[in-house]
Design a protein around this motif. Sequence first.
Motif, PDB file in Angstrom:
ATOM      1  N   ARG A 140       0.842  -1.369   0.248  1.00  0.00           N
ATOM      2  CA  ARG A 140       0.150   0.243   0.225  1.00  0.00           C
ATOM      3  C   ARG A 140       0.949   0.867   0.076  1.00  0.00           C
ATOM      4  NH1 ARG A 140      -2.065  -3.666  -1.606  1.00  0.00           N
ATOM      5  NH2 ARG A 140      -3.828  -5.019  -0.262  1.00  0.00           N
ATOM      6  N   THR A 141       0.556   2.492  -0.316  1.00  0.00           N
ATOM      7  CA  THR A 141       1.287   3.689  -0.413  1.00  0.00           C
ATOM      8  C   THR A 141       0.619   4.479   0.382  1.00  0.00           C
ATOM      9  OG1 THR A 141       2.330   4.563  -2.107  1.00  0.00           O
ATOM     10  CG2 THR A 141       0.425   4.251  -2.548  1.00  0.00           C
ATOM     11  N   PRO A 142       1.233   5.625   0.653  1.00  0.00           N
ATOM     12  CA  PRO A 142      -0.043   7.023   0.954  1.00  0.00           C
ATOM     13  C   PRO A 142      -0.437   7.113  -0.099  1.00  0.00           C
ATOM     14  CG  PRO A 142       2.688   6.916   1.837  1.00  0.00           C
ATOM     15  CD  PRO A 142       2.174   6.151   0.084  1.00  0.00           C
ATOM     16  N   LEU A 143      -2.260   8.168   0.525  1.00  0.00           N
ATOM     17  CA  LEU A 143      -2.568   8.548  -1.262  1.00  0.00           C
ATOM     18  C   LEU A 143      -3.028   9.615  -0.492  1.00  0.00           C
ATOM     19  CD1 LEU A 143      -4.772   7.530  -3.548  1.00  0.00           C
ATOM     20  CD2 LEU A 143      -6.076   7.114  -2.077  1.00  0.00           C
ATOM     21  N   PHE A 144      -2.922  10.468  -1.206  1.00  0.00           N
ATOM     22  CA  PHE A 144      -3.192  12.236  -1.015  1.00  0.00           C
ATOM     23  C   PHE A 144      -4.433  12.279  -1.541  1.00  0.00           C
ATOM     24  CE2 PHE A 144       1.042  11.597  -0.046  1.00  0.00           C
ATOM     25  CZ  PHE A 144       1.847  12.157   0.913  1.00  0.00           C
ATOM     26  N   ILE A 145      -5.458  12.894  -0.886  1.00  0.00           N
ATOM     27  CA  ILE A 145      -6.849  13.138  -1.263  1.00  0.00           C
ATOM     28  C   ILE A 145      -7.323  14.159  -1.773  1.00  0.00           C
ATOM     29  CG2 ILE A 145      -9.158  12.233  -1.274  1.00  0.00           C
ATOM     30  CD1 ILE A 145      -9.104   9.798   0.603  1.00  0.00           C
ATOM     31  N   THR A 146      -7.905  15.053  -2.843  1.00  0.00           N
ATOM     32  CA  THR A 146      -8.129  16.088  -2.457  1.00  0.00           C
ATOM     33  C   THR A 146      -9.423  16.240  -3.232  1.00  0.00           C
ATOM     34  OG1 THR A 146      -7.040  16.184  -4.753  1.00  0.00           O
ATOM     35  CG2 THR A 146      -5.526  16.997  -2.753  1.00  0.00           C
ATOM     36  N   SER A 147     -10.204  14.706  -4.180  1.00  0.00           N
ATOM     37  CA  SER A 147     -11.087  15.314  -4.823  1.00  0.00           C
ATOM     38  C   SER A 147     -12.182  14.403  -4.148  1.00  0.00           C
ATOM     39  CB  SER A 147     -11.235  15.210  -6.634  1.00  0.00           C
ATOM     40  OG  SER A 147     -10.500  14.183  -6.195  1.00  0.00           O
ATOM     41  N   GLU A 148     -12.863  14.108  -4.915  1.00  0.00           N
ATOM     42  CA  GLU A 148     -13.791  13.192  -4.637  1.00  0.00           C
ATOM     43  C   GLU A 148     -14.168  11.948  -5.034  1.00  0.00           C
ATOM     44  OE1 GLU A 148     -18.013  14.869  -3.736  1.00  0.00           O
ATOM     45  OE2 GLU A 148     -18.692  12.196  -3.787  1.00  0.00           O
ATOM     46  N   ALA A 149     -13.036  11.960  -6.428  1.00  0.00           N
ATOM     47  CA  ALA A 149     -13.147  10.799  -7.128  1.00  0.00           C
ATOM     48  C   ALA A 149     -11.908  10.329  -6.579  1.00  0.00           C
ATOM     49  CB  ALA A 149     -12.195  11.578  -8.334  1.00  0.00           C
ATOM     50  N   ASP A 150     -11.030  11.048  -5.758  1.00  0.00           N
ATOM     51  CA  ASP A 150      -9.520   9.593  -5.597  1.00  0.00           C
ATOM     52  C   ASP A 150      -9.990   9.092  -4.121  1.00  0.00           C
ATOM     53  OD1 ASP A 150      -7.727  11.592  -6.793  1.00  0.00           O
ATOM     54  OD2 ASP A 150      -7.177  12.499  -5.103  1.00  0.00           O
ATOM     55  N   VAL A 151     -11.456   9.364  -3.781  1.00  0.00           N
ATOM     56  CA  VAL A 151     -11.306   8.805  -2.112  1.00  0.00           C
ATOM     57  C   VAL A 151     -12.479   7.279  -2.653  1.00  0.00           C
ATOM     58  CG1 VAL A 151     -13.547   8.621  -0.551  1.00  0.00           C
ATOM     59  CG2 VAL A 151     -12.660  10.567  -1.685  1.00  0.00           C
ATOM     60  N   ASP A 152     -11.877   6.631  -3.858  1.00  0.00           N
ATOM     61  CA  ASP A 152     -12.376   5.482  -4.894  1.00  0.00           C
ATOM     62  C   ASP A 152     -11.444   4.741  -4.534  1.00  0.00           C
ATOM     63  OD1 ASP A 152     -14.725   5.168  -5.008  1.00  0.00           O
ATOM     64  OD2 ASP A 152     -14.376   6.156  -7.326  1.00  0.00           O
ATOM     65  N   LYS A 153     -10.152   5.022  -4.415  1.00  0.00           N
ATOM     66  CA  LYS A 153      -8.846   4.306  -4.785  1.00  0.00           C
ATOM     67  C   LYS A 153      -8.449   4.325  -3.337  1.00  0.00           C
ATOM     68  CE  LYS A 153      -6.781   7.760  -8.296  1.00  0.00           C
ATOM     69  NZ  LYS A 153      -6.423   9.134  -7.916  1.00  0.00           N
ATOM     70  N   LEU A 154      -8.996   5.066  -2.113  1.00  0.00           N
ATOM     71  CA  LEU A 154      -8.740   4.623  -0.954  1.00  0.00           C
ATOM     72  C   LEU A 154      -8.317   3.010  -0.037  1.00  0.00           C
ATOM     73  CD1 LEU A 154      -8.718   6.194   1.843  1.00  0.00           C
ATOM     74  CD2 LEU A 154     -10.688   5.598   2.892  1.00  0.00           C
ATOM     75  N   VAL A 155      -8.053   2.425   0.604  1.00  0.00           N
ATOM     76  CA  VAL A 155      -7.489   1.357   0.961  1.00  0.00           C
ATOM     77  C   VAL A 155      -7.477   1.053   2.365  1.00  0.00           C
ATOM     78  CG1 VAL A 155      -6.511  -1.007   0.508  1.00  0.00           C
ATOM     79  CG2 VAL A 155      -6.402   0.035  -1.745  1.00  0.00           C
ATOM     80  N   PHE A 156      -8.198   0.247   3.209  1.00  0.00           N
ATOM     81  CA  PHE A 156      -8.250   0.006   4.503  1.00  0.00           C
ATOM     82  C   PHE A 156      -8.378  -1.717   4.905  1.00  0.00           C
ATOM     83  CE2 PHE A 156      -8.305  -0.618   9.298  1.00  0.00           C
ATOM     84  CZ  PHE A 156      -7.256  -0.257   9.586  1.00  0.00           C
ATOM     85  N   ASP A 157      -6.765  -2.306   4.752  1.00  0.00           N
ATOM     86  CA  ASP A 157      -6.730  -3.448   5.372  1.00  0.00           C
ATOM     87  C   ASP A 157      -5.411  -3.698   6.256  1.00  0.00           C
ATOM     88  OD1 ASP A 157      -4.682  -3.640   3.330  1.00  0.00           O
ATOM     89  OD2 ASP A 157      -5.699  -4.291   2.273  1.00  0.00           O
ATOM     90  N   PRO A 158      -5.016  -4.545   6.809  1.00  0.00           N
ATOM     91  CA  PRO A 158      -3.742  -5.460   7.434  1.00  0.00           C
ATOM     92  C   PRO A 158      -2.333  -5.039   6.829  1.00  0.00           C
ATOM     93  CG  PRO A 158      -5.087  -7.026   7.675  1.00  0.00           C
ATOM     94  CD  PRO A 158      -5.482  -6.024   6.318  1.00  0.00           C
ATOM     95  N   LEU A 159      -2.556  -4.765   5.247  1.00  0.00           N
ATOM     96  CA  LEU A 159      -1.045  -4.101   4.672  1.00  0.00           C
ATOM     97  C   LEU A 159      -0.949  -2.850   4.597  1.00  0.00           C
ATOM     98  CD1 LEU A 159      -2.108  -6.085   1.370  1.00  0.00           C
ATOM     99  CD2 LEU A 159      -0.002  -6.507   3.117  1.00  0.00           C
ATOM    100  N   CYS A 160      -1.884  -1.894   5.713  1.00  0.00           N
ATOM    101  CA  CYS A 160      -2.153  -0.546   5.273  1.00  0.00           C
ATOM    102  C   CYS A 160      -0.656  -0.164   6.526  1.00  0.00           C
ATOM    103  CB  CYS A 160      -3.367   0.198   5.643  1.00  0.00           C
ATOM    104  SG  CYS A 160      -4.223  -0.255   4.380  1.00  0.00           S
ATOM    105  N   VAL A 161       0.673  -0.586   6.129  1.00  0.00           N
ATOM    106  CA  VAL A 161       2.028  -0.259   7.433  1.00  0.00           C
ATOM    107  C   VAL A 161       1.924   0.770   8.027  1.00  0.00           C
ATOM    108  CG1 VAL A 161       2.675  -2.391   7.102  1.00  0.00           C
ATOM    109  CG2 VAL A 161       3.728  -0.666   5.837  1.00  0.00           C
ATOM    110  N   HIS A 162       1.693   2.011   6.897  1.00  0.00           N
ATOM    111  CA  HIS A 162       2.258   3.478   6.956  1.00  0.00           C
ATOM    112  C   HIS A 162       1.961   4.456   8.559  1.00  0.00           C
ATOM    113  CE1 HIS A 162       2.477   1.860   3.313  1.00  0.00           C
ATOM    114  NE2 HIS A 162       3.815   2.349   2.996  1.00  0.00           N
ATOM    115  N   ASN A 163       2.076   4.868   8.924  1.00  0.00           N
ATOM    116  CA  ASN A 163       1.963   5.691  10.054  1.00  0.00           C
ATOM    117  C   ASN A 163       2.082   6.830   9.085  1.00  0.00           C
ATOM    118  OD1 ASN A 163       2.052   7.566  12.227  1.00  0.00           O
ATOM    119  ND2 ASN A 163       2.891   6.928  13.494  1.00  0.00           N
TER     120      ASN A 163
END
Lengths: 322, 153
Positions: A33-56
């Motif tokens: 997974r990689t940090p995602l910078f959401i600035t528009s509603e379209a970006d929200v679809d790319k969001l993921v949350f699972d146990p591979l979201c390791v970054h703080n």
Amino acid sequence: MSLQDELKAQIVKRLPELDVVIGWGQGYDSLHRTPLFITSEADVDKLVFDPLCVHNLSTYLTRYGSAKRIGVVVKGCDSRSVVELLQEKLIHRDKVMVFGLPCEGVADLGKVKRALAAKDLDMGRVRAASFADGDLVVTVSGQEIRLPMAEVQADKCGRCRYHNAVIHDEFAGQPITEAAPDTYADVAAFEEQTLEERMEFWREQMERCVRCYACRNACPLCVCRDYCIGQSREPNWVSQRDGLEEKFFFQMIHATHLAGRCTECGECERACPVDIPLLLLKRKLGKEILELFDYRAGTDPDAKPPLLNFKVQEDTINERGW
Amino acid sequence: MDKELRIVGFLCNWCSYGGADTAGVGRFVQPTDLRIIRMPCSGRIDPLFVLKTLIGGADGVLVSGCHPRDCHYAEGNYYARRRLEVLKRFLPIIGIDPGRFEYTWVSASEGQRWQHVVTSFTNQIHALGPVQRIGRQSLAKACSLGTVLEPLA
Ligand code: SF4
Ligand code: SF4
């Protein structure tokens, strides 16, 4: 509604008030997974949350000026960094919106790599990854392999007291009720070795350090940026030589500058490209500070960090004992 | 006593440095292993000074400041006390005996106490012997590898 959908809905609702929301997105392969910078509603679809979201992700909070309003998605451990940053007035509460999550534990990709290597498989060839019944299920070289999360989860998750975000404006999903006691058994076990063995351990580990400073850059509380004394010429604490003394001393700087501030999120250790167990140094300080001051960093936004404070008569320090 | 060891003392200007001076003026006999660095206040002592000194090869480090309630800057030694206590407890994880570092308080008039502090700390360091260094041994190891390889050349 799944936790991930609930989180997405919350972000969509709050996005108009914010300049950016930082979450996690799909990385370069199915295990990353990689940090995602959401600035528009379209970006929200790319969001993921699972146990591979390791970054703080709270590490990005201090990189924006005070003019921006930032949203950040945090697991339990990450949320402690947000609290610590607030405690130190490095961020302002009204400029930060916290999307809190409950977290059962994240994967340690180092462990995944070793578990696959033990079966003669290469983590780089993983083509699909998912989670089912507490297992990480990966498709690699045409085979489906199930790795129990208990075996591949990060060490910090096994001893986690704060599965739920300790601070939040929005909270998605159901809070987790259990919490493990952290007895610092790892530190105690390490200290069963003789002093010579301990230094030899660091000698072997630090030999690999390439002084990339990824450990510092990943740390949410290392905020000096270009003024880091580990790299400045004046004062010249660490020379340009690539000896063990220099490499190790840089870790002494990181550890002492984090004393009483470090929330033991483990990002330094995770970011290290050569797997040096840096968290052990920080855990040792955490253990001593807990014993001395009954204090855990990043759990109370109003608490003053213990090394920025004192008592005229200390309860636990036997000052004239020597 | 056996060969001199390297002991570094960080002393605050207002109390302990004066105390050491008092001991000298009073001609109190003291061991000579200690090298003194004068600091404006014990609160100025960054734990990194101590770590740099120990990792750099000093066999012992002594910090001494004004007694609590007597700090020239009112609060410096209170902050120092917390930092130095944490530092002392940190040392074992990196393989340095916590006995190689002590901090204490000596006032400008306590020449005799200074003599006692220096003597007991020096004895303590001699009992521990020379410090192990993280860098040195690897150099020795690399050199020994060199000699092993030599016959092959
Ligand atoms: S030092 Fe390491 S464990 Fe501590 S806050 Fe920084 S990245 Fe997290
Ligand atoms: S991340 Fe690892 S290799 Fe890079 S400077 Fe830190 S300890 Fe050294």
